[in-house]
Design a protein around this motif. Structure first.
Motif, PDB file in Angstrom:
ATOM      1  N   THR A  98       0.818  -1.214   0.000  1.00 50.63           N
ATOM      2  CA  THR A  98       0.000   0.000   0.000  1.00 50.63           C
ATOM      3  C   THR A  98       0.850   1.260   0.000  1.00 50.63           C
ATOM      4  O   THR A  98       0.500   2.253  -0.639  1.00 50.63           O
ATOM      5  CB  THR A  98      -0.922  -0.007   1.245  1.00 50.63           C
ATOM      6  N   ARG A  99       1.978   1.219   0.685  1.00 54.85           N
ATOM      7  CA  ARG A  99       2.830   2.414   0.791  1.00 54.85           C
ATOM      8  C   ARG A  99       3.545   2.725  -0.518  1.00 54.85           C
ATOM      9  O   ARG A  99       3.969   3.856  -0.743  1.00 54.85           O
ATOM     10  CB  ARG A  99       3.869   2.219   1.892  1.00 54.85           C
ATOM     11  N   LEU A 100       3.709   1.731  -1.394  1.00 58.96           N
ATOM     12  CA  LEU A 100       4.494   1.912  -2.613  1.00 58.96           C
ATOM     13  C   LEU A 100       3.651   2.023  -3.883  1.00 58.96           C
ATOM     14  O   LEU A 100       4.191   2.242  -4.964  1.00 58.96           O
ATOM     15  CB  LEU A 100       5.482   0.748  -2.765  1.00 58.96           C
ATOM     16  N   PHE A 101       2.340   1.841  -3.751  1.00 60.73           N
ATOM     17  CA  PHE A 101       1.459   1.898  -4.918  1.00 60.73           C
ATOM     18  C   PHE A 101       0.482   3.066  -4.725  1.00 60.73           C
ATOM     19  O   PHE A 101      -0.396   3.010  -3.865  1.00 60.73           O
ATOM     20  CB  PHE A 101       0.717   0.571  -5.082  1.00 60.73           C
ATOM     21  N   PRO A 102       0.654   4.146  -5.503  1.00 65.81           N
ATOM     22  CA  PRO A 102      -0.091   5.383  -5.270  1.00 65.81           C
ATOM     23  C   PRO A 102      -1.608   5.229  -5.155  1.00 65.81           C
ATOM     24  O   PRO A 102      -2.227   5.884  -4.318  1.00 65.81           O
ATOM     25  CB  PRO A 102       0.284   6.263  -6.466  1.00 65.81           C
ATOM     26  N   VAL A 103      -2.232   4.387  -5.968  1.00 62.69           N
ATOM     27  CA  VAL A 103      -3.689   4.253  -5.913  1.00 62.69           C
ATOM     28  C   VAL A 103      -4.139   3.750  -4.543  1.00 62.69           C
ATOM     29  O   VAL A 103      -5.141   4.217  -4.003  1.00 62.69           O
ATOM     30  CB  VAL A 103      -4.202   3.308  -7.034  1.00 62.69           C
ATOM     31  N   LEU A 104      -3.401   2.815  -3.974  1.00 68.15           N
ATOM     32  CA  LEU A 104      -3.767   2.302  -2.650  1.00 68.15           C
ATOM     33  C   LEU A 104      -3.338   3.264  -1.544  1.00 68.15           C
ATOM     34  O   LEU A 104      -4.041   3.434  -0.550  1.00 68.15           O
ATOM     35  CB  LEU A 104      -3.155   0.917  -2.431  1.00 68.15           C
ATOM     36  N   LYS A 105      -2.195   3.909  -1.733  1.00 66.12           N
ATOM     37  CA  LYS A 105      -1.691   4.843  -0.720  1.00 66.12           C
ATOM     38  C   LYS A 105      -2.600   6.067  -0.587  1.00 66.12           C
ATOM     39  O   LYS A 105      -2.852   6.549   0.511  1.00 66.12           O
ATOM     40  CB  LYS A 105      -0.267   5.289  -1.094  1.00 66.12           C
ATOM     41  N   GLN A 106      -3.099   6.548  -1.712  1.00 66.28           N
ATOM     42  CA  GLN A 106      -3.956   7.742  -1.729  1.00 66.28           C
ATOM     43  C   GLN A 106      -5.388   7.353  -2.073  1.00 66.28           C
ATOM     44  O   GLN A 106      -6.046   7.983  -2.898  1.00 66.28           O
ATOM     45  CB  GLN A 106      -3.394   8.746  -2.731  1.00 66.28           C
ATOM     46  N   TRP A 107      -5.861   6.303  -1.434  1.00 63.88           N
ATOM     47  CA  TRP A 107      -7.166   5.723  -1.744  1.00 63.88           C
ATOM     48  C   TRP A 107      -8.289   6.748  -1.629  1.00 63.88           C
ATOM     49  O   TRP A 107      -8.320   7.574  -0.728  1.00 63.88           O
ATOM     50  CB  TRP A 107      -7.448   4.555  -0.805  1.00 63.88           C
ATOM     51  N   ASN A 108      -9.207   6.646  -2.573  1.00 67.66           N
ATOM     52  CA  ASN A 108     -10.398   7.479  -2.616  1.00 67.66           C
ATOM     53  C   ASN A 108     -11.580   6.535  -2.810  1.00 67.66           C
ATOM     54  O   ASN A 108     -11.498   5.623  -3.632  1.00 67.66           O
ATOM     55  CB  ASN A 108     -10.253   8.443  -3.802  1.00 67.66           C
ATOM     56  N   ARG A 109     -12.650   6.733  -2.098  1.00 72.74           N
ATOM     57  CA  ARG A 109     -13.773   5.795  -2.165  1.00 72.74           C
ATOM     58  C   ARG A 109     -14.371   5.682  -3.573  1.00 72.74           C
ATOM     59  O   ARG A 109     -15.094   4.736  -3.871  1.00 72.74           O
ATOM     60  CB  ARG A 109     -14.837   6.132  -1.114  1.00 72.74           C
ATOM     61  N   SER A 110     -14.066   6.615  -4.457  1.00 69.43           N
ATOM     62  CA  SER A 110     -14.568   6.513  -5.830  1.00 69.43           C
ATOM     63  C   SER A 110     -13.759   5.505  -6.656  1.00 69.43           C
ATOM     64  O   SER A 110     -14.186   5.105  -7.737  1.00 69.43           O
ATOM     65  CB  SER A 110     -14.562   7.877  -6.512  1.00 69.43           C
ATOM     66  N   TYR A 111     -12.591   5.117  -6.167  1.00 71.37           N
ATOM     67  CA  TYR A 111     -11.791   4.114  -6.873  1.00 71.37           C
ATOM     68  C   TYR A 111     -12.475   2.757  -6.760  1.00 71.37           C
ATOM     69  O   TYR A 111     -13.198   2.485  -5.799  1.00 71.37           O
ATOM     70  CB  TYR A 111     -10.383   4.015  -6.297  1.00 71.37           C
ATOM     71  N   THR A 112     -12.202   1.903  -7.738  1.00 71.64           N
ATOM     72  CA  THR A 112     -12.806   0.568  -7.794  1.00 71.64           C
ATOM     73  C   THR A 112     -11.715  -0.482  -8.002  1.00 71.64           C
ATOM     74  O   THR A 112     -10.544  -0.141  -8.206  1.00 71.64           O
ATOM     75  CB  THR A 112     -13.791   0.478  -8.971  1.00 71.64           C
ATOM     76  N   MET A 113     -12.125  -1.730  -7.998  1.00 68.18           N
ATOM     77  CA  MET A 113     -11.176  -2.798  -8.311  1.00 68.18           C
ATOM     78  C   MET A 113     -10.639  -2.624  -9.728  1.00 68.18           C
ATOM     79  O   MET A 113      -9.466  -2.879  -9.992  1.00 68.18           O
ATOM     80  CB  MET A 113     -11.835  -4.168  -8.133  1.00 68.18           C
TER      81      MET A 113
END
Length: 141
Positions: A98-113
Motif C-alpha cells: 500500500t505504501r508503494l502503490f499510489p492508488v492504494l496509498k492515496q485511496w479514494n472511495r470513488s476508486y474501484t477494483m
C-alpha cells in the motif's frame, strides 16, 4: 446543502460485480467473485494481461483481491497469485504494498477494483518496471 449520498458497501460491490461480469474496457483487466457463495462479497479474483512492448508482454497475471468490511472507505488488499517482479510487490508474498502503490496509498472511495487493476497494468509500463527480469511464466507465490 444536502450531504452526498453514500452507497452502502454491498450495493457498491454488487455494482462492481455487474460491471466485471459484463466485461470492461479493452479486456486487458478483468475481475469477478472468487466464490459465488461469498455473501459478504469479500474475496475476488483479478486478471491482468501484461502490456505489449514490456517484459510483461502477453503474460497473464492472476491476483486475489480482498474487500474488507470497510471497503470502499479503505482500499482492498491486493495480492498477485502469479509471480511478478515489480517495485510495489512484496517478492515473498505477492502482496501489493500500500505504501508503494499510489492508488492504494492515496485511496479514494470513488476508486474501484477496476481502477486498481488498470493502474497496476499501467505501472508495468513505467521505466522502473517495464524491463525488470521476470520469474518464469506460470510460477506462483
Amino acid at each position: 446543502m444536502a450531504a452526498p449520498v453514500v452507497v452502502p458497501r454491498n450495493f457498491r460491490l454488487l455494482e462492481e460485480l455487474e460491471r466485471g461480469e459484463k466485461g470492461i474496457g479493452d479486456g486487458t483487466v478483468s475481475y469477478g467473485m472468487n466464490d459465488p457463495d461469498d455473501l459478504m462479497l469479500k474475496n475476488w479474483n483479478g486478471t491482468i494481461i501484461g502490456p505489449m512492448h514490456t517484459v510483461h508482454d502477453s503474460r497473464i497475471y492472476s491476483l486475489h483481491i480482498f474487500c474488507g468490511d470497510d471497503y470502499p472507505e479503505k482500499p482492498p488488499t491486493v495480492r498477485f497469485v502469479s509471480r511478478i517482479n515489480m517495485g510495489c510487490v512484496n517478492q515473498s508474498t505477492g502482496e501489493v504494498d500500500t505504501r508503494l502503490f499510489p492508488v492504494l496509498k492515496q485511496w479514494n472511495r470513488s476508486y474501484t477494483m477496476e481502477t486498481v487493476l488498470s493502474e497496476l497494468r499501467r505501472d508495468m509500463t513505467s521505466p522502473a518496471n517495464r524491463k525488470l527480469p521476470q520469474p518464469p511464466e506460470g510460477s506462483c507465490y
